[in-house]
Design a protein around this motif. Sequence first.
Motif, PDB file in Angstrom:
ATOM      1  N   LEU A 209       0.816  -1.134  -0.032  1.00 21.52           N
ATOM      2  CA  LEU A 209       0.089   0.132  -0.132  1.00 21.52           C
ATOM      3  C   LEU A 209       0.801   1.254  -0.004  1.00 21.52           C
ATOM      4  CD1 LEU A 209      -2.795  -0.968   2.386  1.00 21.52           C
ATOM      5  CD2 LEU A 209      -2.928  -0.267   0.199  1.00 21.52           C
ATOM      6  N   LEU A 210       2.051   1.158   0.647  1.00 22.83           N
ATOM      7  CA  LEU A 210       3.024   2.330   0.803  1.00 22.83           C
ATOM      8  C   LEU A 210       3.512   2.585  -0.449  1.00 22.83           C
ATOM      9  CD1 LEU A 210       4.532   1.553   4.245  1.00 22.83           C
ATOM     10  CD2 LEU A 210       2.619   3.000   3.807  1.00 22.83           C
ATOM     11  N   ARG A 211       3.484   1.716  -1.277  1.00 21.35           N
ATOM     12  CA  ARG A 211       4.183   2.124  -2.819  1.00 21.35           C
ATOM     13  C   ARG A 211       3.262   2.459  -3.659  1.00 21.35           C
ATOM     14  NH1 ARG A 211       6.568  -3.807  -3.409  1.00 21.35           N
ATOM     15  NH2 ARG A 211       6.884  -3.111  -5.573  1.00 21.35           N
ATOM     16  N   LEU A 212       1.898   2.734  -3.290  1.00 21.80           N
ATOM     17  CA  LEU A 212       0.826   3.388  -4.220  1.00 21.80           C
ATOM     18  C   LEU A 212       0.965   4.804  -4.088  1.00 21.80           C
ATOM     19  CD1 LEU A 212      -2.063   0.976  -3.368  1.00 21.80           C
ATOM     20  CD2 LEU A 212      -0.321   0.697  -5.199  1.00 21.80           C
ATOM     21  N   GLY A 213       0.736   5.492  -5.264  1.00 23.57           N
ATOM     22  CA  GLY A 213       0.422   6.895  -5.608  1.00 23.57           C
ATOM     23  C   GLY A 213      -1.062   7.399  -5.179  1.00 23.57           C
ATOM     24  N   SER A 214      -1.498   8.608  -5.052  1.00 23.98           N
ATOM     25  CA  SER A 214      -2.570   9.026  -4.543  1.00 23.98           C
ATOM     26  C   SER A 214      -3.688   8.370  -5.572  1.00 23.98           C
ATOM     27  CB  SER A 214      -2.833  10.575  -4.611  1.00 23.98           C
ATOM     28  OG  SER A 214      -2.338  11.090  -5.846  1.00 23.98           O
ATOM     29  N   GLU A 215      -3.612   8.238  -6.884  1.00 21.38           N
ATOM     30  CA  GLU A 215      -4.349   7.811  -7.676  1.00 21.38           C
ATOM     31  C   GLU A 215      -4.974   6.347  -7.439  1.00 21.38           C
ATOM     32  OE1 GLU A 215      -4.418   6.873 -12.500  1.00 21.38           O
ATOM     33  OE2 GLU A 215      -3.271   8.425 -11.843  1.00 21.38           O
ATOM     34  N   ASP A 232      -3.825  -8.535  -1.035  1.00 20.82           N
ATOM     35  CA  ASP A 232      -2.969  -8.534  -2.194  1.00 20.82           C
ATOM     36  C   ASP A 232      -3.885  -8.561  -3.654  1.00 20.82           C
ATOM     37  OD1 ASP A 232      -0.795  -7.994  -0.920  1.00 20.82           O
ATOM     38  OD2 ASP A 232       0.370  -9.963  -1.242  1.00 20.82           O
ATOM     39  N   THR A 233      -5.047  -9.214  -3.697  1.00 18.03           N
ATOM     40  CA  THR A 233      -5.894  -9.244  -4.851  1.00 18.03           C
ATOM     41  C   THR A 233      -5.992  -7.891  -5.392  1.00 18.03           C
ATOM     42  OG1 THR A 233      -6.859 -11.139  -3.822  1.00 18.03           O
ATOM     43  CG2 THR A 233      -7.625 -10.509  -5.964  1.00 18.03           C
ATOM     44  N   LEU A 234      -6.243  -7.102  -4.573  1.00 18.22           N
ATOM     45  CA  LEU A 234      -6.451  -5.518  -4.947  1.00 18.22           C
ATOM     46  C   LEU A 234      -5.396  -4.880  -5.105  1.00 18.22           C
ATOM     47  CD1 LEU A 234      -8.646  -3.314  -4.911  1.00 18.22           C
ATOM     48  CD2 LEU A 234      -8.299  -3.040  -2.448  1.00 18.22           C
ATOM     49  N   VAL A 239      -0.154  -1.763  -7.574  1.00 20.34           N
ATOM     50  CA  VAL A 239       1.481  -1.485  -7.706  1.00 20.34           C
ATOM     51  C   VAL A 239       1.965  -1.857  -9.079  1.00 20.34           C
ATOM     52  CG1 VAL A 239       3.634  -2.319  -6.509  1.00 20.34           C
ATOM     53  CG2 VAL A 239       1.554  -2.155  -5.230  1.00 20.34           C
ATOM     54  N   GLN A 240       1.596  -2.930  -9.597  1.00 26.18           N
ATOM     55  CA  GLN A 240       2.204  -3.152 -10.890  1.00 26.18           C
ATOM     56  C   GLN A 240       1.795  -2.070 -11.807  1.00 26.18           C
ATOM     57  OE1 GLN A 240       0.822  -7.105 -11.239  1.00 26.18           O
ATOM     58  NE2 GLN A 240       2.658  -8.057 -10.391  1.00 26.18           N
ATOM     59  N   GLN A 241       0.631  -1.863 -11.866  1.00 21.17           N
ATOM     60  CA  GLN A 241       0.332  -0.718 -12.900  1.00 21.17           C
ATOM     61  C   GLN A 241       1.260   0.533 -12.761  1.00 21.17           C
ATOM     62  OE1 GLN A 241      -3.235   1.754 -11.840  1.00 21.17           O
ATOM     63  NE2 GLN A 241      -4.559   0.384 -13.097  1.00 21.17           N
ATOM     64  N   ARG A 242       1.621   1.018 -11.378  1.00 22.17           N
ATOM     65  CA  ARG A 242       2.112   2.301 -11.081  1.00 22.17           C
ATOM     66  C   ARG A 242       3.512   1.899 -11.488  1.00 22.17           C
ATOM     67  NH1 ARG A 242       4.146   5.354  -5.827  1.00 22.17           N
ATOM     68  NH2 ARG A 242       3.880   7.594  -6.863  1.00 22.17           N
TER      69      ARG A 242
ATOM     70  N   PRO B  48      11.396   4.060 -10.821  1.00 18.86           N
ATOM     71  CA  PRO B  48       9.934   4.316 -11.035  1.00 18.86           C
ATOM     72  C   PRO B  48       9.526   4.270  -9.573  1.00 18.86           C
ATOM     73  CG  PRO B  48      10.741   2.596 -12.618  1.00 18.86           C
ATOM     74  CD  PRO B  48      11.920   3.168 -11.824  1.00 18.86           C
ATOM     75  N   ALA B  49       8.493   5.088  -9.551  1.00 19.75           N
ATOM     76  CA  ALA B  49       7.682   5.344  -8.285  1.00 19.75           C
ATOM     77  C   ALA B  49       6.801   4.013  -7.994  1.00 19.75           C
ATOM     78  CB  ALA B  49       6.639   6.404  -8.420  1.00 19.75           C
ATOM     79  N   GLY B  50       6.890   3.794  -6.714  1.00 18.01           N
ATOM     80  CA  GLY B  50       6.265   2.529  -6.376  1.00 18.01           C
ATOM     81  C   GLY B  50       7.051   1.175  -6.356  1.00 18.01           C
ATOM     82  N   LEU B  51       8.418   1.377  -7.076  1.00 17.80           N
ATOM     83  CA  LEU B  51       9.487   0.246  -7.038  1.00 17.80           C
ATOM     84  C   LEU B  51      10.253   0.151  -5.566  1.00 17.80           C
ATOM     85  CD1 LEU B  51       9.960  -2.096  -9.136  1.00 17.80           C
ATOM     86  CD2 LEU B  51      11.604  -0.515 -10.103  1.00 17.80           C
ATOM     87  N   ASP B  52      10.262  -1.057  -4.946  1.00 19.63           N
ATOM     88  CA  ASP B  52      10.767  -1.141  -3.801  1.00 19.63           C
ATOM     89  C   ASP B  52      12.124  -1.923  -4.058  1.00 19.63           C
ATOM     90  OD1 ASP B  52      12.085  -1.031  -1.422  1.00 19.63           O
ATOM     91  OD2 ASP B  52      10.311  -2.276  -0.283  1.00 19.63           O
ATOM     92  N   LEU B  53      13.287  -1.421  -4.595  1.00 17.73           N
ATOM     93  CA  LEU B  53      14.170  -2.511  -5.012  1.00 17.73           C
ATOM     94  C   LEU B  53      15.617  -2.929  -4.073  1.00 17.73           C
ATOM     95  CD1 LEU B  53      15.331  -1.418  -8.676  1.00 17.73           C
ATOM     96  CD2 LEU B  53      14.139  -3.496  -8.083  1.00 17.73           C
ATOM     97  N   VAL B  54      15.514  -1.978  -3.181  1.00 22.90           N
ATOM     98  CA  VAL B  54      16.581  -2.240  -2.321  1.00 22.90           C
ATOM     99  C   VAL B  54      16.692  -3.754  -1.533  1.00 22.90           C
ATOM    100  CG1 VAL B  54      17.856  -1.310  -0.139  1.00 22.90           C
ATOM    101  CG2 VAL B  54      16.502  -0.100  -1.482  1.00 22.90           C
ATOM    102  N   ASN B  55      17.870  -4.250  -1.999  1.00 21.96           N
ATOM    103  CA  ASN B  55      18.008  -5.608  -1.503  1.00 21.96           C
ATOM    104  C   ASN B  55      17.086  -6.928  -2.109  1.00 21.96           C
ATOM    105  OD1 ASN B  55      20.338  -4.840  -0.103  1.00 21.96           O
ATOM    106  ND2 ASN B  55      19.076  -4.350   1.620  1.00 21.96           N
ATOM    107  N   LYS B  56      16.318  -6.483  -3.017  1.00 20.93           N
ATOM    108  CA  LYS B  56      15.255  -7.364  -3.422  1.00 20.93           C
ATOM    109  C   LYS B  56      15.298  -7.529  -4.995  1.00 20.93           C
ATOM    110  CE  LYS B  56      11.860  -5.207  -1.034  1.00 20.93           C
ATOM    111  NZ  LYS B  56      12.458  -4.342   0.240  1.00 20.93           N
ATOM    112  N   PRO B  57      15.976  -8.141  -5.722  1.00 24.27           N
ATOM    113  CA  PRO B  57      15.799  -8.498  -6.919  1.00 24.27           C
ATOM    114  C   PRO B  57      14.514  -8.791  -7.270  1.00 24.27           C
ATOM    115  CG  PRO B  57      17.842  -9.656  -6.077  1.00 24.27           C
ATOM    116  CD  PRO B  57      17.028  -9.454  -5.013  1.00 24.27           C
ATOM    117  N   THR B  58      14.002  -7.903  -8.348  1.00 26.15           N
ATOM    118  CA  THR B  58      12.590  -8.092  -8.667  1.00 26.15           C
ATOM    119  C   THR B  58      12.436  -8.247 -10.163  1.00 26.15           C
ATOM    120  OG1 THR B  58      12.241  -6.344  -6.925  1.00 26.15           O
ATOM    121  CG2 THR B  58      10.385  -6.515  -8.551  1.00 26.15           C
ATOM    122  N   LEU B  59      11.453  -9.005 -10.263  1.00 29.75           N
ATOM    123  CA  LEU B  59      10.882  -9.503 -11.688  1.00 29.75           C
ATOM    124  C   LEU B  59       9.868  -8.320 -12.290  1.00 29.75           C
ATOM    125  CD1 LEU B  59      10.552 -13.216 -11.410  1.00 29.75           C
ATOM    126  CD2 LEU B  59      12.547 -12.017 -12.442  1.00 29.75           C
TER     127      LEU B  59
END
Lengths: 327, 247
Positions: A209-215, A232-234, A239-242, B48-59
Amino acid sequence: MVRQPPTIPSDGISACAIQAHLFAGDTEPMLDDAIAEVMQSLGMTEPLTYERREIPLARVRIPHEERLRGVNRYTRNIRLVGVLHDPAVVPVPDTETFEVVFGRHRISGAHDAGHETLWMRVYAHLSPKVKAFLRLTEQRRRTLSWVDELEQVLDILDDGGGLSEQEIAWSLGVPITTLRFYFKVAKLPDLVRERILVGDVTATTVRRLLRLGSEQLAVVEDAVIRDQPLDDTLVKPLVQQRVSAGMQQIPLLPTGSESPVPCPPATATPALGTARQLLHALEVVLPQLTAAPLGSAARVQMSGRIFAQEMRNWLRAAEAPPEGGAV
Amino acid sequence: MNPPLVVADPVVRGCGERTPGGVYVEAGLGVEGRPIEDFLIDPPLPVPAGLDLVNKPTLWQDERSGITHLLIWVGAEYYPWPADFIEEAKAHGVSRKLTPFLDFTQLSDQSQMILAHPRARNTLWQDQALPHTCHKQLPGHAAASGGQMAAQGPCLFKTYELIPRAAAVDPTAPIDLDGRQYFVRMIGSTAYYFNPSGESVVGLDEGVFASVPITGFALIKRADGSVQEQAEAALRRGHLRYYHADR
């Protein structure tokens, strides 16, 4: 060491069965140096003292009572085994009431379990900072879920106890990164935050949730209003979209069967003069590395020696006369 | 028939030696390949915003191509400066440790490693001098050639000049070249030289600075000769190229 008894009003609690004694040797030991440092910064040069008294619950005020979650589980437990650890209170000036410092769930649960009085630690007047410190330290000493810790931190932030970030982390006994996580949760929209405090959202989902933007958070708020599960389903697709939106800017290599690979720096061969100077610098530096206070000094020195040897070989080859030439 | 596997050098790196039982993704160096500069992203881009990469290789799956790539954070604890990693990659190829629990089956032979570093983007670039050299020779990036053109963002190679002199192996032993002073810096098995400008590093921020092809995976043998079985099974299922290595 002679301790002064705290100034606690004894009037107005005549209905209580008072077991008034000072716990001269019963102050909490210093938990560790970090706690001691916080206490020092709060001007607490001596351990706090308190009286233990049985106090009518009708005279106890619980701050942020509306925010308490899961009191039922305390009530059930208290019916079975009673209250095992004393909550703490301070007297409210010019009244006959007390305010809870820690143990809000226990007091509320005891009330619901039908208790009319409860044994409590009664501290003398405490500053907001010291109250916050005590609350967090007590939290640290119990094994509770992260939601409980979060709730404590939110209360502290609301009350403006004045503790620094480091002091709160030390008092609560959590790493500063965990505390910053709680601070970030505190900044989520109210509805989402309240839903998290109910305790049915996993920590992994909250981190997402913390990785989401206001949208995207607006979408989550909408889901909370419609009482949809906050999982996580929601959240994961949001997150992936952002992330995907940001990743479109990253230039990727062309794909296909002839995808290139990097090549060794053969074309980046330095001029002979540069190589000689580099070798000279290494030869000056290498002996100093032995004495350098580095954990990996030996490794660095070994790597340097190999590098220097390779460079010597290369220089020798580069400076050798062409085959068949006169020496 | 598959071309020969291009592997990274098993040398001591900035992050140390490869550990027995470890799984490493590689971008090896091939003699018919292209200079490392072709794989660097210049100007570096914000993470990119929303990406949390630190110490976490991400697909991450690129929706345009359907190809899944691997996003990797290069930490400053082992590579304090982006140049440390770039120079090591230039000399020995890239080798990064992965969790054996990564879903390798999502990757393919088209997958790339997208690399980010906490100090890759110089946000003060407009207030600081142009770097002496841009190894990608981008217009406006370097004082030496075409420097008067307007740059479109910070030059990655400016981060070389922002390395403080104190980071040199011997800050008292400069090498004079072209009227400028160079210092030697060593990281793992790699030595390189840099020309510190003495300018502020406070503008350095995290950024994506490279995208390199994944040439294969190294499974490092344990003392008994075994490797990480779970990762090997996943690599096999994903039809990915891998090899067993002593170190």
